[in-house]
Design a protein around this motif. Structure first.
Motif, PDB file in Angstrom:
ATOM      1  N   ARG A 126       0.575  -1.300   0.135  1.00 50.94           N
ATOM      2  CA  ARG A 126       0.165   0.324  -0.170  1.00 50.94           C
ATOM      3  C   ARG A 126       0.757   1.366  -0.111  1.00 50.94           C
ATOM      4  NH1 ARG A 126      -3.880  -3.132   3.057  1.00 50.94           N
ATOM      5  NH2 ARG A 126      -2.682  -2.665   4.942  1.00 50.94           N
ATOM      6  N   MET A 127       1.995   1.242   0.634  1.00 45.40           N
ATOM      7  CA  MET A 127       2.968   2.417   0.715  1.00 45.40           C
ATOM      8  C   MET A 127       4.017   2.379  -0.522  1.00 45.40           C
ATOM      9  SD  MET A 127       3.218   3.011   4.820  1.00 45.40           S
ATOM     10  CE  MET A 127       3.754   1.366   5.611  1.00 45.40           C
ATOM     11  N   GLY A 128       4.107   1.491  -0.948  1.00 48.01           N
ATOM     12  CA  GLY A 128       5.018   1.458  -1.978  1.00 48.01           C
ATOM     13  C   GLY A 128       6.483   1.185  -1.523  1.00 48.01           C
ATOM     14  N   LEU A 129       6.787   0.747  -0.549  1.00 49.88           N
ATOM     15  CA  LEU A 129       7.977   0.547   0.209  1.00 49.88           C
ATOM     16  C   LEU A 129       8.697  -0.629   0.065  1.00 49.88           C
ATOM     17  CD1 LEU A 129       7.069   2.648   3.303  1.00 49.88           C
ATOM     18  CD2 LEU A 129       8.712   3.494   1.628  1.00 49.88           C
ATOM     19  N   ASP A 130       9.829  -0.835   0.271  1.00 50.03           N
ATOM     20  CA  ASP A 130      10.656  -2.239   0.352  1.00 50.03           C
ATOM     21  C   ASP A 130      10.791  -2.722   1.926  1.00 50.03           C
ATOM     22  OD1 ASP A 130      11.079  -2.382  -2.392  1.00 50.03           O
ATOM     23  OD2 ASP A 130      12.799  -1.076  -2.214  1.00 50.03           O
ATOM     24  N   TYR A 131      10.734  -1.683   2.724  1.00 48.59           N
ATOM     25  CA  TYR A 131      10.718  -1.857   4.037  1.00 48.59           C
ATOM     26  C   TYR A 131      10.046  -0.674   4.912  1.00 48.59           C
ATOM     27  CZ  TYR A 131      14.443   1.672   4.347  1.00 48.59           C
ATOM     28  OH  TYR A 131      15.116   2.901   4.196  1.00 48.59           O
ATOM     29  N   VAL A 132       9.720  -0.985   6.277  1.00 43.94           N
ATOM     30  CA  VAL A 132       9.403   0.114   7.149  1.00 43.94           C
ATOM     31  C   VAL A 132      10.561   0.096   8.173  1.00 43.94           C
ATOM     32  CG1 VAL A 132       6.716   0.026   6.900  1.00 43.94           C
ATOM     33  CG2 VAL A 132       8.168  -1.705   8.447  1.00 43.94           C
ATOM     34  N   ASP A 133      10.418   1.306   8.878  1.00 41.57           N
ATOM     35  CA  ASP A 133      11.766   1.364   9.744  1.00 41.57           C
ATOM     36  C   ASP A 133      11.263   0.731  10.969  1.00 41.57           C
ATOM     37  OD1 ASP A 133      13.712   3.600   8.442  1.00 41.57           O
ATOM     38  OD2 ASP A 133      11.497   4.306   8.059  1.00 41.57           O
ATOM     39  N   ILE A 134       9.958   0.945  11.376  1.00 38.23           N
ATOM     40  CA  ILE A 134       9.515   0.225  12.642  1.00 38.23           C
ATOM     41  C   ILE A 134       8.214  -0.717  12.205  1.00 38.23           C
ATOM     42  CG2 ILE A 134       8.866   0.293  15.042  1.00 38.23           C
ATOM     43  CD1 ILE A 134       9.990   3.073  15.128  1.00 38.23           C
ATOM     44  N   PHE A 135       8.173  -1.842  12.710  1.00 39.87           N
ATOM     45  CA  PHE A 135       7.057  -2.695  12.736  1.00 39.87           C
ATOM     46  C   PHE A 135       6.734  -3.286  14.070  1.00 39.87           C
ATOM     47  CE2 PHE A 135       5.130  -7.109  11.705  1.00 39.87           C
ATOM     48  CZ  PHE A 135       3.789  -6.563  11.411  1.00 39.87           C
ATOM     49  N   TYR A 136       5.456  -2.906  14.695  1.00 38.72           N
ATOM     50  CA  TYR A 136       4.951  -3.208  15.535  1.00 38.72           C
ATOM     51  C   TYR A 136       3.972  -4.218  15.903  1.00 38.72           C
ATOM     52  CZ  TYR A 136       5.953   1.774  17.232  1.00 38.72           C
ATOM     53  OH  TYR A 136       6.672   2.908  17.651  1.00 38.72           O
ATOM     54  N   SER A 137       4.061  -5.163  16.828  1.00 40.88           N
ATOM     55  CA  SER A 137       2.741  -5.944  17.264  1.00 40.88           C
ATOM     56  C   SER A 137       1.730  -4.759  17.935  1.00 40.88           C
ATOM     57  CB  SER A 137       3.243  -7.014  18.209  1.00 40.88           C
ATOM     58  OG  SER A 137       2.129  -7.520  18.845  1.00 40.88           O
ATOM     59  N   HIS A 138       0.553  -4.623  17.535  1.00 40.74           N
ATOM     60  CA  HIS A 138      -0.125  -3.597  17.653  1.00 40.74           C
ATOM     61  C   HIS A 138      -0.700  -3.957  19.394  1.00 40.74           C
ATOM     62  CE1 HIS A 138      -2.842  -0.403  15.781  1.00 40.74           C
ATOM     63  NE2 HIS A 138      -2.558   0.285  17.061  1.00 40.74           N
ATOM     64  N   ARG A 139      -0.917  -4.877  19.517  1.00 43.75           N
ATOM     65  CA  ARG A 139      -1.475  -5.451  20.939  1.00 43.75           C
ATOM     66  C   ARG A 139      -1.239  -6.889  21.072  1.00 43.75           C
ATOM     67  NH1 ARG A 139      -8.146  -6.888  19.998  1.00 43.75           N
ATOM     68  NH2 ARG A 139      -7.823  -7.642  17.838  1.00 43.75           N
ATOM     69  N   TYR A 140      -1.198  -7.140  22.385  1.00 34.46           N
ATOM     70  CA  TYR A 140      -0.844  -8.600  23.108  1.00 34.46           C
ATOM     71  C   TYR A 140      -1.978  -9.450  22.906  1.00 34.46           C
ATOM     72  CZ  TYR A 140      -0.074 -12.177  26.365  1.00 34.46           C
ATOM     73  OH  TYR A 140       0.124 -13.404  26.819  1.00 34.46           O
ATOM     74  N   ASP A 141      -1.558 -10.583  22.329  1.00 28.72           N
ATOM     75  CA  ASP A 141      -2.579 -11.604  21.952  1.00 28.72           C
ATOM     76  C   ASP A 141      -2.545 -12.772  22.931  1.00 28.72           C
ATOM     77  OD1 ASP A 141      -4.042 -13.757  20.849  1.00 28.72           O
ATOM     78  OD2 ASP A 141      -2.930 -13.682  18.937  1.00 28.72           O
ATOM     79  N   PRO A 142      -3.359 -12.954  23.863  1.00 31.52           N
ATOM     80  CA  PRO A 142      -3.164 -14.037  24.913  1.00 31.52           C
ATOM     81  C   PRO A 142      -3.509 -15.406  24.415  1.00 31.52           C
ATOM     82  CG  PRO A 142      -5.412 -13.128  24.985  1.00 31.52           C
ATOM     83  CD  PRO A 142      -4.506 -12.271  24.034  1.00 31.52           C
ATOM     84  N   GLU A 143      -3.851 -15.573  23.293  1.00 35.31           N
ATOM     85  CA  GLU A 143      -3.980 -16.840  22.578  1.00 35.31           C
ATOM     86  C   GLU A 143      -3.241 -17.553  21.813  1.00 35.31           C
ATOM     87  OE1 GLU A 143      -8.107 -17.170  21.310  1.00 35.31           O
ATOM     88  OE2 GLU A 143      -9.024 -16.798  23.155  1.00 35.31           O
ATOM     89  N   THR A 144      -2.168 -16.476  21.546  1.00 35.91           N
ATOM     90  CA  THR A 144      -1.002 -16.893  20.638  1.00 35.91           C
ATOM     91  C   THR A 144       0.183 -17.174  21.159  1.00 35.91           C
ATOM     92  OG1 THR A 144      -1.857 -16.098  18.744  1.00 35.91           O
ATOM     93  CG2 THR A 144       0.523 -16.290  18.681  1.00 35.91           C
TER      94      THR A 144
END
Length: 345
Positions: A126-144
């Motif tokens: 969507r952004m037309g990028l090869d990489y992002v500078d920071i990638f986040y886990s947006h929230r904790y998943d208690p089941e994974t």
């Protein structure tokens, strides 16, 4: 007309080291949540984005579901990158996240390796990028298993799709575990993005901010203005032209109940005495902590962005001012705590 960045763009901004990493972020970063989706046209978007970069804001924060509709913020930012920002890509920190619902079926949200890496690939497209500078886990998943979620973040770095990784809205124990697991994988947990404001102090209450300081994890606060409540615009129950009247807003009635607004009004004289707007006082308070690398602001207008940037003229708070702020807000703190499905408000 071809955009040319202001040659003096780095003169007024303060840049802070992100934990123990080599990364520095501007004291004020710009988030594209809610205000840069399908309802925003290119000229008005670039007016804000270009002004931000011309004034030293090098960090632009997105997520897969930002819009509305989901994905549209990344698409719009991708257009800006292609048309105007491309020559300056290496001067920018661009982040995105995955964790909340993005598509139907069992693989469209939370923290599985399947979802996180598929979402990252979609974001890059969507952004037309090869990489992002920071990638986040947006929230904790208690089941994974946290090992799987952190393993996906580590793979994003090793595969060249992200330079740094972070977490968002993780409580203290899960923050420590995420750091430990990534460290064992040879990847640093560089940054934590929690909600934090003078009215929302959960990261102090559960010691998440202390854990990040101890472990060398940088922090960037989202909603440092409590979704606009700390601007004073909701006082006396005003809703017209604000997020309270926006069907896409996550602002709840509990955010603007009388006790909260009373606390905001009590902050007014403190801001006035400092020669600041309410917004600038609120940002000064968030940035007072050494652990806090940056405050992430969202704006609808250029005037709002100018107001936010005005905080750079007076970032220091005295011990007496901090005590007065604590006294003013004592009865108006929001009861916010992280939950896997979102936030308890």
């Amino acid at each position: 007309m071809t955009y040319r960045a202001d040659p003096a763009r780095y003169g007024a901004m303060s840049y802070r080291r992100c934990g123990k990493s080599g990364l520095k972020l501007p004291a004020i970063s710009l988030g594209l949540w809610q205000n840069f989706g399908g309802t925003r046209d290119y000229p008005s978007a670039f007016e804000i984005l270009g002004y931000a970069f011309d004034n030293g804001i090098t960090h632009f924060d997105l997520a897969n579901n930002y819009g509305p509709p989901p994905g549209s913020s990344e698409e719009l930012f991708g257009q800006v990158l292609a048309r105007d920002f491309r020559p300056y890509r290496d001067e920018m920190i661009i982040s995105t996240k995955a964790g909340y619902h993005m598509w139907d079926g069992p693989y469209g949200e939370f923290g599985s390796r399947k979802y996180l890496l598929a979402s990252l690939d979609q974001s890059l497209k969507r952004m037309g990028l090869d990489y992002v500078d920071i990638f986040y886990s947006h929230r904790y998943d208690p089941e994974t298993p946290l090992e799987e979620t952190m393993g996906a973040l580590a793979h994003a770095v090793r595969s060249g799709r992200a330079l740094y990784v972070g977490i968002s809205s993780y409580p203290e124990h899960e923050t420590r575990e995420a750091h430990r697991i990534l460290k064992e994988m040879g990847v640093a947990l560089t940054i934590h993005q929690p909600s934090y404001s003078v009215l929302n102090r959960w990261i102090e209450d559960d010691k998440t901010i202390d854990a990040c300081g101890e472990l060398g994890i940088g922090m960037i606060a989202f909603s440092p203005l409590a979704q606009g409540v700390l601007s004073g615009k909701y006082n006396r129950g005003k809703k017209e032209g604000t997020r309270a009247g926006d069907t896409h807003s996550t602002l709840r009635e509990s955010h603007i109940e009388p006790r909260v607004l009373d606390a905001v009004e009590k902050l007014g004289p403190i801001a006035e005495k400092r020669g600041q707007s309410m917004v600038q006082l609120a940002l000064s308070w968030v940035l007072r902590r050494d652990e806090m690398t940056s405050a992430l602001v969202g704006v609808r207008t250029l005037d709002q962005l100018r107001d936010n940037l005005g905080v750079l003229k007076n970032l220091e708070l005295t011990v007496e001012e901090i005590a007065a702020i604590d006294q003013a807000t004592a009865g108006g703190l929001m009861e916010l705590h992280p939950r896997p499905s979102g936030w308890l408000r």
